[in-house]
Design a protein around this motif. Structure first.
Motif, PDB file in Angstrom:
ATOM      1  N   ALA A 174      12.327   3.682 -46.582  1.00 13.06           N
ATOM      2  CA  ALA A 174      12.092   4.590 -45.462  1.00 13.06           C
ATOM      3  C   ALA A 174      13.383   4.746 -44.676  1.00 13.06           C
ATOM      4  O   ALA A 174      14.139   3.784 -44.517  1.00 13.06           O
ATOM      5  CB  ALA A 174      10.990   4.060 -44.549  1.00 13.06           C
ATOM      6  N   GLY A 175      13.616   5.945 -44.196  1.00 10.78           N
ATOM      7  CA  GLY A 175      14.773   6.168 -43.338  1.00 10.78           C
ATOM      8  C   GLY A 175      14.538   5.533 -41.979  1.00 10.78           C
ATOM      9  O   GLY A 175      13.428   5.591 -41.441  1.00 10.78           O
ATOM     10  N   GLN A 176      15.576   4.940 -41.407  1.00 12.31           N
ATOM     11  CA  GLN A 176      15.427   4.258 -40.125  1.00 12.31           C
ATOM     12  C   GLN A 176      15.125   5.233 -39.008  1.00 12.31           C
ATOM     13  O   GLN A 176      14.625   4.852 -37.967  1.00 12.31           O
ATOM     14  CB  GLN A 176      16.661   3.397 -39.822  1.00 12.31           C
ATOM     15  N   ARG A 177      15.368   6.516 -39.218  1.00 14.48           N
ATOM     16  CA  ARG A 177      15.127   7.508 -38.172  1.00 14.48           C
ATOM     17  C   ARG A 177      13.727   8.115 -38.272  1.00 14.48           C
ATOM     18  O   ARG A 177      13.441   9.111 -37.637  1.00 14.48           O
ATOM     19  CB  ARG A 177      16.187   8.599 -38.262  1.00 14.48           C
ATOM     20  N   LEU A 178      12.881   7.502 -39.071  1.00 18.90           N
ATOM     21  CA  LEU A 178      11.504   7.984 -39.228  1.00 18.90           C
ATOM     22  C   LEU A 178      10.540   6.887 -38.783  1.00 18.90           C
ATOM     23  O   LEU A 178       9.874   6.242 -39.596  1.00 18.90           O
ATOM     24  CB  LEU A 178      11.250   8.393 -40.681  1.00 18.90           C
ATOM     25  N   PRO A 179      10.426   6.648 -37.475  1.00 16.12           N
ATOM     26  CA  PRO A 179       9.629   5.530 -36.978  1.00 16.12           C
ATOM     27  C   PRO A 179       8.150   5.623 -37.337  1.00 16.12           C
ATOM     28  O   PRO A 179       7.494   4.609 -37.512  1.00 16.12           O
ATOM     29  CB  PRO A 179       9.845   5.559 -35.465  1.00 16.12           C
ATOM     30  N   GLY A 180       7.602   6.828 -37.470  1.00 17.56           N
ATOM     31  CA  GLY A 180       6.192   6.963 -37.851  1.00 17.56           C
ATOM     32  C   GLY A 180       5.936   6.396 -39.234  1.00 17.56           C
ATOM     33  O   GLY A 180       4.935   5.703 -39.457  1.00 17.56           O
ATOM     34  N   ASN A 181       6.840   6.669 -40.160  1.00 17.10           N
ATOM     35  CA  ASN A 181       6.698   6.124 -41.515  1.00 17.10           C
ATOM     36  C   ASN A 181       6.795   4.601 -41.489  1.00 17.10           C
ATOM     37  O   ASN A 181       6.001   3.906 -42.130  1.00 17.10           O
ATOM     38  CB  ASN A 181       7.774   6.686 -42.436  1.00 17.10           C
ATOM     39  N   LEU A 182       7.761   4.096 -40.748  1.00 18.75           N
ATOM     40  CA  LEU A 182       7.931   2.641 -40.665  1.00 18.75           C
ATOM     41  C   LEU A 182       6.699   1.974 -40.062  1.00 18.75           C
ATOM     42  O   LEU A 182       6.267   0.922 -40.528  1.00 18.75           O
ATOM     43  CB  LEU A 182       9.182   2.298 -39.859  1.00 18.75           C
ATOM     44  N   ARG A 183       6.113   2.582 -39.029  1.00 24.56           N
ATOM     45  CA  ARG A 183       4.890   2.022 -38.430  1.00 24.56           C
ATOM     46  C   ARG A 183       3.759   1.985 -39.459  1.00 24.56           C
ATOM     47  O   ARG A 183       3.031   0.997 -39.549  1.00 24.56           O
ATOM     48  CB  ARG A 183       4.458   2.844 -37.211  1.00 24.56           C
ATOM     49  N   LEU A 184       3.596   3.059 -40.218  1.00 22.51           N
ATOM     50  CA  LEU A 184       2.552   3.102 -41.246  1.00 22.51           C
ATOM     51  C   LEU A 184       2.756   1.976 -42.249  1.00 22.51           C
ATOM     52  O   LEU A 184       1.820   1.222 -42.543  1.00 22.51           O
ATOM     53  CB  LEU A 184       2.561   4.455 -41.972  1.00 22.51           C
ATOM     54  N   TYR A 185       3.960   1.838 -42.760  1.00 26.50           N
ATOM     55  CA  TYR A 185       4.212   0.823 -43.790  1.00 26.50           C
ATOM     56  C   TYR A 185       4.003  -0.589 -43.242  1.00 26.50           C
ATOM     57  O   TYR A 185       3.399  -1.432 -43.904  1.00 26.50           O
ATOM     58  CB  TYR A 185       5.621   0.972 -44.358  1.00 26.50           C
ATOM     59  N   ARG A 186       4.461  -0.840 -42.035  1.00 28.59           N
ATOM     60  CA  ARG A 186       4.262  -2.168 -41.438  1.00 28.59           C
ATOM     61  C   ARG A 186       2.781  -2.441 -41.202  1.00 28.59           C
ATOM     62  O   ARG A 186       2.305  -3.545 -41.450  1.00 28.59           O
ATOM     63  CB  ARG A 186       5.049  -2.296 -40.141  1.00 28.59           C
ATOM     64  N   ARG A 187       2.055  -1.440 -40.727  1.00 27.47           N
ATOM     65  CA  ARG A 187       0.614  -1.604 -40.496  1.00 27.47           C
ATOM     66  C   ARG A 187      -0.121  -1.926 -41.806  1.00 27.47           C
ATOM     67  O   ARG A 187      -1.116  -2.652 -41.802  1.00 27.47           O
ATOM     68  CB  ARG A 187       0.043  -0.334 -39.860  1.00 27.47           C
ATOM     69  N   LEU A 188       0.401  -1.436 -42.918  1.00 24.61           N
ATOM     70  CA  LEU A 188      -0.235  -1.678 -44.215  1.00 24.61           C
ATOM     71  C   LEU A 188       0.315  -2.921 -44.921  1.00 24.61           C
ATOM     72  O   LEU A 188       0.061  -3.126 -46.099  1.00 24.61           O
ATOM     73  CB  LEU A 188      -0.093  -0.441 -45.109  1.00 24.61           C
ATOM     74  N   GLY A 189       1.082  -3.735 -44.186  1.00 22.40           N
ATOM     75  CA  GLY A 189       1.496  -5.025 -44.720  1.00 22.40           C
ATOM     76  C   GLY A 189       2.890  -5.099 -45.302  1.00 22.40           C
ATOM     77  O   GLY A 189       3.302  -6.140 -45.811  1.00 22.40           O
ATOM     78  N   TYR A 190       3.637  -4.027 -45.233  1.00 26.49           N
ATOM     79  CA  TYR A 190       5.007  -4.043 -45.754  1.00 26.49           C
ATOM     80  C   TYR A 190       5.942  -4.672 -44.733  1.00 26.49           C
ATOM     81  O   TYR A 190       5.781  -4.476 -43.530  1.00 26.49           O
ATOM     82  CB  TYR A 190       5.482  -2.626 -46.072  1.00 26.49           C
ATOM     83  N   ALA A 191       6.917  -5.417 -45.238  1.00 28.47           N
ATOM     84  CA  ALA A 191       7.915  -6.048 -44.375  1.00 28.47           C
ATOM     85  C   ALA A 191       9.304  -5.614 -44.823  1.00 28.47           C
ATOM     86  O   ALA A 191       9.570  -5.521 -46.026  1.00 28.47           O
ATOM     87  CB  ALA A 191       7.802  -7.571 -44.452  1.00 28.47           C
ATOM     88  N   PRO A 192      10.205  -5.376 -43.873  1.00 29.55           N
ATOM     89  CA  PRO A 192      11.568  -5.004 -44.245  1.00 29.55           C
ATOM     90  C   PRO A 192      12.274  -6.174 -44.928  1.00 29.55           C
ATOM     91  O   PRO A 192      12.159  -7.316 -44.476  1.00 29.55           O
ATOM     92  CB  PRO A 192      12.243  -4.663 -42.921  1.00 29.55           C
ATOM     93  N   VAL A 193      12.999  -5.871 -46.014  1.00 23.47           N
ATOM     94  CA  VAL A 193      13.742  -6.911 -46.727  1.00 23.47           C
ATOM     95  C   VAL A 193      15.225  -6.592 -46.841  1.00 23.47           C
ATOM     96  O   VAL A 193      16.016  -7.471 -47.156  1.00 23.47           O
ATOM     97  CB  VAL A 193      13.151  -7.181 -48.130  1.00 23.47           C
ATOM     98  N   ALA A 194      15.602  -5.328 -46.602  1.00 19.56           N
ATOM     99  CA  ALA A 194      17.015  -4.951 -46.688  1.00 19.56           C
ATOM    100  C   ALA A 194      17.217  -3.609 -46.000  1.00 19.56           C
ATOM    101  O   ALA A 194      16.291  -2.818 -45.875  1.00 19.56           O
ATOM    102  CB  ALA A 194      17.460  -4.859 -48.143  1.00 19.56           C
ATOM    103  N   THR A 195      18.463  -3.394 -45.589  1.00 20.41           N
ATOM    104  CA  THR A 195      18.865  -2.103 -45.023  1.00 20.41           C
ATOM    105  C   THR A 195      20.172  -1.698 -45.684  1.00 20.41           C
ATOM    106  O   THR A 195      21.077  -2.517 -45.830  1.00 20.41           O
ATOM    107  CB  THR A 195      19.066  -2.197 -43.497  1.00 20.41           C
ATOM    108  N   GLU A 196      20.227  -0.430 -46.103  1.00 20.94           N
ATOM    109  CA  GLU A 196      21.429   0.094 -46.745  1.00 20.94           C
ATOM    110  C   GLU A 196      21.879   1.337 -45.997  1.00 20.94           C
ATOM    111  O   GLU A 196      21.105   2.269 -45.795  1.00 20.94           O
ATOM    112  CB  GLU A 196      21.127   0.463 -48.204  1.00 20.94           C
ATOM    113  N   GLU A 197      23.155   1.343 -45.603  1.00 23.83           N
ATOM    114  CA  GLU A 197      23.706   2.519 -44.951  1.00 23.83           C
ATOM    115  C   GLU A 197      24.104   3.518 -46.029  1.00 23.83           C
ATOM    116  O   GLU A 197      25.007   3.274 -46.818  1.00 23.83           O
ATOM    117  CB  GLU A 197      24.907   2.147 -44.095  1.00 23.83           C
ATOM    118  N   VAL A 198      23.385   4.621 -46.077  1.00 23.88           N
ATOM    119  CA  VAL A 198      23.625   5.640 -47.087  1.00 23.88           C
ATOM    120  C   VAL A 198      24.733   6.586 -46.628  1.00 23.88           C
ATOM    121  O   VAL A 198      25.564   7.025 -47.422  1.00 23.88           O
ATOM    122  CB  VAL A 198      22.327   6.432 -47.381  1.00 23.88           C
TER     123      VAL A 198
END
Length: 166
Positions: free
Chosen positions: A121-145
């Motif tokens: 997920a792009g870091q500038r898409l907080p709605g997507n990140l909230r959805l994924y976290r709510r469904l049990g996903y946890a961040p494991v890495a960040t890559e600057e594209v």
């Protein structure tokens, strides 16, 4: 609307609707990153048809209209890569993205022996990140594209109840 949204496997006839919806849905991400050459906007109809044929592609249908889609593959180590989760803007915020994600997770665990799920997920898409976290996903890495875009990799393990039935 009065109709139920059904989630099912995509077929070749869905490819054009998937591509058009994908183009619509990824415009905002392209604008935020300043990059209109991102893969979802440059993918061809032939490439979408190949994915429908060769991978797990699900669609959400409202009547005959494709209003959502998601794709997944599983690599040899059991990691399911989930991507291109899209929901038509008029259908967003009604739980359809979560339903599509749960459906593809279930299929990948049951039919393709997934042991863990991974998505980006792009870091500038907080709605997507909230959805994924709510469904049990946890961040494991960040890559600057690029200077404007960082991708966050999120993962979760397949629940033992799903792994046991796979």
């Amino acid at each position: 609307m009065g109709m139920s949204v059904l989630i099912e496997a995509a077929n070749d006839r869905d490819a054009e609707q998937i591509l058009k919806l994908q183009y619509l849905c990824f415009q905002g991400e392209a604008e935020l990153s300043g990059d209109y050459t991102i893969a979802p906007l440059t993918e061809t109809l032939a490439e979408v048809r190949a994915e429908v044929r060769d991978t797990c592609v699900l669609v959400a249908r409202l009547g005959q209209e494709v209003v959502g889609s998601v794709r997944g593959t599983v690599d040899p180590d059991g990691t399911a890569h989930i991507g291109r989760l899209i929901v038509h803007p008029r259908m967003q915020r009604h739980g359809l993205g979560g339903r599509l994600l749960a459906a593809v997770e279930g299929r990948l665990a049951a039919e393709r022996d997934a042991a863990r799920y991974r998505l980006f997920a792009g870091q500038r898409l907080p709605g997507n990140l909230r959805l994924y976290r709510r469904l049990g996903y946890a961040p494991v890495a960040t890559e600057e594209v690029s200077r404007h875009l960082s991708l966050i990799t999120l993962e979760k393990e397949v629940p033992t109840s799903l792994a046991a039935t796979a």
